[in-house]
Every structure is written in C-alpha cells, then in structure tokens.
Enzyme design. Structure first.
Site, mmCIF file in Angstrom:
data_model
loop_
_atom_site.group_PDB
_atom_site.id
_atom_site.type_symbol
_atom_site.label_atom_id
_atom_site.label_comp_id
_atom_site.label_asym_id
_atom_site.label_seq_id
_atom_site.Cartn_x
_atom_site.Cartn_y
_atom_site.Cartn_z
ATOM 1 N N PHE A 50 0.789 -1.106 -0.099
ATOM 2 C CA PHE A 50 0.167 -0.088 -0.072
ATOM 3 C C PHE A 50 0.715 1.331 0.123
ATOM 4 C CE2 PHE A 50 -2.240 2.769 3.239
ATOM 5 C CZ PHE A 50 -2.871 3.530 2.358
ATOM 6 N N ALA A 96 7.185 -5.092 5.346
ATOM 7 C CA ALA A 96 6.863 -5.600 6.478
ATOM 8 C C ALA A 96 5.487 -6.559 6.437
ATOM 9 C CB ALA A 96 6.405 -4.637 7.558
ATOM 10 N N GLU A 97 5.133 -7.361 7.264
ATOM 11 C CA GLU A 97 3.817 -7.954 7.649
ATOM 12 C C GLU A 97 3.208 -6.869 8.763
ATOM 13 O OE1 GLU A 97 2.482 -10.515 6.520
ATOM 14 O OE2 GLU A 97 4.079 -11.438 5.531
ATOM 15 N N THR A 150 5.900 2.666 12.845
ATOM 16 C CA THR A 150 4.384 3.056 13.079
ATOM 17 C C THR A 150 4.285 3.621 14.526
ATOM 18 O OG1 THR A 150 2.425 1.761 13.895
ATOM 19 C CG2 THR A 150 4.279 0.409 13.720
ATOM 20 N N ASP A 151 3.064 4.365 14.674
ATOM 21 C CA ASP A 151 2.768 4.875 16.259
ATOM 22 C C ASP A 151 2.422 3.515 17.198
ATOM 23 O OD1 ASP A 151 0.458 4.359 14.979
ATOM 24 O OD2 ASP A 151 -0.708 6.145 15.300
ATOM 25 N N GLU A 152 2.120 2.594 16.492
ATOM 26 C CA GLU A 152 1.786 1.362 17.383
ATOM 27 C C GLU A 152 2.907 1.008 18.400
ATOM 28 O OE1 GLU A 152 -0.861 -1.241 15.483
ATOM 29 O OE2 GLU A 152 -1.352 0.072 13.957
ATOM 30 N N TYR A 158 2.581 -7.512 16.055
ATOM 31 C CA TYR A 158 2.860 -6.619 15.011
ATOM 32 C C TYR A 158 3.522 -5.680 15.764
ATOM 33 C CZ TYR A 158 2.441 -2.483 12.215
ATOM 34 O OH TYR A 158 2.596 -1.353 11.090
ATOM 35 N N SER A 159 3.044 -4.923 16.550
ATOM 36 C CA SER A 159 3.846 -3.794 17.070
ATOM 37 C C SER A 159 5.099 -3.932 17.979
ATOM 38 C CB SER A 159 2.843 -2.619 18.014
ATOM 39 O OG SER A 159 2.168 -3.375 19.118
ATOM 40 N N LYS A 203 7.793 -4.603 15.049
ATOM 41 C CA LYS A 203 8.111 -3.251 14.643
ATOM 42 C C LYS A 203 9.045 -2.545 15.800
ATOM 43 C CE LYS A 203 7.019 -1.433 11.106
ATOM 44 N NZ LYS A 203 7.732 -1.323 9.795
ATOM 45 N N TYR A 235 -15.414 -3.638 15.315
ATOM 46 C CA TYR A 235 -14.804 -4.359 16.514
ATOM 47 C C TYR A 235 -15.284 -3.572 17.826
ATOM 48 C CZ TYR A 235 -11.342 -6.618 13.338
ATOM 49 O OH TYR A 235 -10.699 -6.990 12.499
ATOM 50 N N ARG A 249 -11.157 -6.993 18.960
ATOM 51 C CA ARG A 249 -9.915 -7.776 18.753
ATOM 52 C C ARG A 249 -9.181 -7.824 20.187
ATOM 53 N NH1 ARG A 249 -6.288 -3.462 15.382
ATOM 54 N NH2 ARG A 249 -6.883 -4.813 13.575
ATOM 55 N N HIS A 308 -6.856 -4.869 22.198
ATOM 56 C CA HIS A 308 -7.218 -3.999 21.147
ATOM 57 C C HIS A 308 -6.717 -2.525 21.759
ATOM 58 C CE1 HIS A 308 -10.335 -2.407 18.144
ATOM 59 N NE2 HIS A 308 -9.161 -1.863 17.969
#
Ligand code: NAD
Ligand code: TYD
Length: 359
Positions: free
Chosen positions: A10, A81-82, A132-134, A158-159, A162, A215, A289, A292
């Site tokens: 993306f 990345a994933e 990412t901000d995550e 994920y986070s 990263k 969610y 999630r 979340h």
C-alpha cells in the site's frame, strides 16, 4: 538511485509512484509479493525504465548484497513488513521473520555496503526505516499524543515486531554509525490500501452489500493520515532528517472507528445511493480484537518545526478522494480479492460473529 523495500504494498507503491512523478531518480523495488503485495499497484510504471522490480525477500542476505553491489543505491527506504495486527494475532511467526529478521538482514547488508563506500558517498548514504505509532502502545482519552520520547510499550505481535526493528535501527546508528532515520507514522488511508484494513474493507463490503464489521464498541481512536502526506513526509525526512533521529508523522485527525465508518457510509450514500436505506444499515458490531489498543495519537510538531512538513489533506478531503478512488477502481479491488483473501475473511470474521452471538 534508491532501493525501496515493500514497494508493491500500500504505502510503498504510493511512495514509488509519487517519487517518480516528482523526480527522475530511479528506484529498485524489492518485494516478496506476499498476499499484500500487488504488481498491479504499479501497472502505470510497466514501460518506465526508472522502476526496476525485483521479486525477492528482504531476509535473503545474498540477494540483498547482490542488489546493493549491482545498483549502488544512495539510500534504502524500508517499507517491507507484515503489517496487519489481526493477522499478527493469528500467525505471529511471519511478523518476527520479516519485521525483525528481515530488518536485521537489511541493516547488516547496508552496514557492509556502506563501510566500503568512498567518504563522500558514505556521508550521503541514508537508511530510512518506516515504522508505526503502534510501538508506543495505547493512550487514555486525556493523555497527550505520542512524541518521539514517549516510551515504547507495544501491545500486539505486530507492534512488538516493529518496536524490535526500531531498536535494531537505533543500535546500528549508535554502534556502527550507519546513517539511519526512523519515521513513526499513524494510520494511513488512500489508494491501493489492501481491503483487509478498516477503511478499504468497509468501502468494499458496503459496495458489495455485505456487513461492515466494527470491533467492540467502535470507540477506539486512530489518528488518520492520507497516504500521499505520509509519502511527502518520508521524502522530507530522507532529504533533511538528522542522522540517528526518529520523526513522528501524523495528521492531527483523531477519529473513533465508528465515526470513520459513519463518514464512509454517508459519502457512499451521496455518491452511490442505495435503492432504499443507508449504507449505515450494514454496520454490524462484532467481537473485539484481543488486546485492542484504545487510542493512538501523534504529536508531529518535531517534523513540522525541523523540516517544515505539514499534511496537505484534511480528513474530509482525503476520505472523499479515497472513496472516489475505490469506486473508480473496482477492478483493482476484484483483482486483489484472491482465494487467500476470502479464506482470511472467513478466519477473522466468521469466528467473531460466532463469539458475538454467544456474548
Ligand atoms: P502492506 O502490508 O500493504 O505492504 C507490505 C509490502 O511488503 C507488501 O508488498 C509485501 O509483499 C512486502 N513484503 C512483506 N514481507 C516481505 C519480505 N520478507 N521481503 C520483501 N517484501 C516483503 O503494508 P503497508 O501498509 O504499505 O505498510 C508499509 C510500512 O509502513 C510497514 O513497515 C508498516 O509497518 C508501516 N506503517 C504502515 C501504516 C499503515 O497505516 N498502513 C502506518 C504506519 C506505518
Ligand atoms: P486497522 O485498519 O486494522 O489498523 P490498525 O489495527 O493498525 O489500527 O484497524 C483500524 C481500527 O479499526 C482498529 O481499531 C481496529 C478496527 N477495525 C474494525 O473495527 N473492524 C475491522 O474489520 C477492522 C479490520 C478493523
């Protein structure tokens, strides 16, 4: 030239399209073409000799070494990345492999390559890591937005992967002097966004007459940034960022998920009205999630003050453009909805709907 990883995804594909629209510096695009990578994203570059696509894995050290030796890039911009939190909950292993081991492989190959450059080329080289901000974790409603000094507190596989990659980048700057830059950006939206993420999924499902899954209570907050603004920020940091620094990128656009989905439905109601009722009628609350994060928000003042970047799009202009893009690119949406995609929808949503009924 520059080496871009993950340029069939993306943000990477938007970055390459924008880059080549603005300058003639060639791009080598190294991408594994996972489910999220689509060559059709850069179909417009099929005849463009400034774009060299290489189908391969960032974990393949021999390949990365060979690309660096052959093309001698002046910079690496690392997107590969994933990237999907829900997938990281189902299959964390791939996130560890690509996001951590893959970033390590790239860093180490870059270090070897960079060490052997002339003094002038060494000084000019950059390794820009897109993050990412995550990594900062979750904010309470009254907390100030994340700054570059907010402690890391990642909550999903994920986070966490990263965050690990960010730490490796930092270590390669401090230990070896590799000229690194890191950007931590908030949630992006725009063209070529794979329809597993909230905004493109909601548009695709709305148009297909399916339910639009929200969610939990839908009150989780994300800070949305139009992808073109993210790409412009990365160009700014690549050009003027201070070595070893991190830059937060965000649009000052905090929105609750339900508000985002309502906005999408309202735009669709205007652009493609249903025979009766509103697209809002398709919204369905499903099981939340696990783990979340409640709220993300980015303080992007460092980037604004040091490098003069600010977003060109408001949420209102960006989201309308995005809906219009999806409406005029239904072939692209159909193309990326392969068998694997439908399997993912079953895995992620059928189970959620069952949980919701039980609850
Ligand atoms: P994406 O999932 O759409 O694309 C990832 C791309 O990387 C795909 O083309 C995929 O084929 C490729 N890839 C995956 N594993 C690879 C490997 N081992 N070797 C080579 N290529 C591989 O992701 P995106 O949304 O474009 O995100 C790009 C980067 O930006 C990621 O690093 C992500 O963490 C970061 N980011 C994303 C967002 C967002 O909202 N999407 C926000 C902030 C930061
Ligand atoms: P997503 O687009 O997956 O990005 P991220 O998890 O990286 O923020 O999700 C954005 C928000 O939307 C997040 O709070 C989860 C929520 N969400 C839904 O409510 N329904 C969905 O079907 C999806 C994919 C996400």
């Amino acid at each position: 030239m520059i080496l871009v990883t993950g340029g069939a995804g993306f943000i990477g594909s938007n970055f390459i399209l924008d880059w080549l629209a603005q300058c003639d510096e060639p791009v080598i695009n190294l991408d594994k073409l996972t489910y999220a990578g689509n060559k059709s994203n850069f179909a417009a570059l099929a005849e463009d000799s400034r774009h060299i696509f290489v189908h391969g894995d960032i974990c393949d050290l021999a390949l990365v070494n060979q690309l660096l030796a052959t093309y001698k890039p002046r910079a690496i911009v690392h997107f590969a990345a994933e990237s999907h939190v829900d997938r990281s909950i189902h299959s964390p292993g791939e996130f560890i492999t690509t996001n951590i081991n893959g970033t390590f492989t790239l860093l180490d190959a870059a270090r070897t390559y960079w060490s052997a450059l002339s003094d002038e080329s060494k000084a000019a080289f950059r390794f820009l890591h897109v993050s990412t901000d995550e990594v900062y974790g979750s904010l309470s409603p009254d907390d100030a937005p994340f700054t570059e000094t907010t402690p890391y507190s990642p909550n999903s596989p994920y986070s966490a992967s990263k965050a690990a990659a960010d730490h490796l980048v930092r270590a390669y700057y401090h230990t070896y002097g590799l000229p690194t830059l890191t950007t931590n950006c908030s949630n992006n939206y725009g063209p070529y966004h794979f329809p597993e993420k909230l905004i493109p999924l909601a548009i695709a499902n709305a148009r297909a007459g399916k339910t639009i899954p929200v969610y939990g209570d839908g009150q989780q907050v994300r800070d949305w940034l139009y992808v073109g603004d993210h790409c412009a920020a990365i160009r700014c940091v690549l050009q003027g960022g201070r070595l070893g620094e991190t830059y937060n990128i965000g649009g000052w656009n905090e929105k609750a998920n339900l508000e985002v989905v309502h906005t999408l439905c309202d735009i669709l109601d205007q652009l493609a009205p249903k025979e009766s009722g509103s697209y809002r009628d398709q919204i369905t609350f499903v099981a939340d999630r696990p783990g979340h994060d409640r709220r993300y928000a980015i303080d992007a003042r460092k980037l604004a003050h040091e490098l003069g970047w600010k977003p060109a799009e408001t949420f209102e202009t960006g989201i309308r453009k995005t809906v219009e893009w999806y409406m005029t690119h239904q072939d692209w949406v159909r193309n990326v909805q392969s068998g694997d995609y439908f399997k993912w929808l079953d895995k992620n949503y059928v189970q959620r709907a069952d949980q919701q009924e039980v609850a």
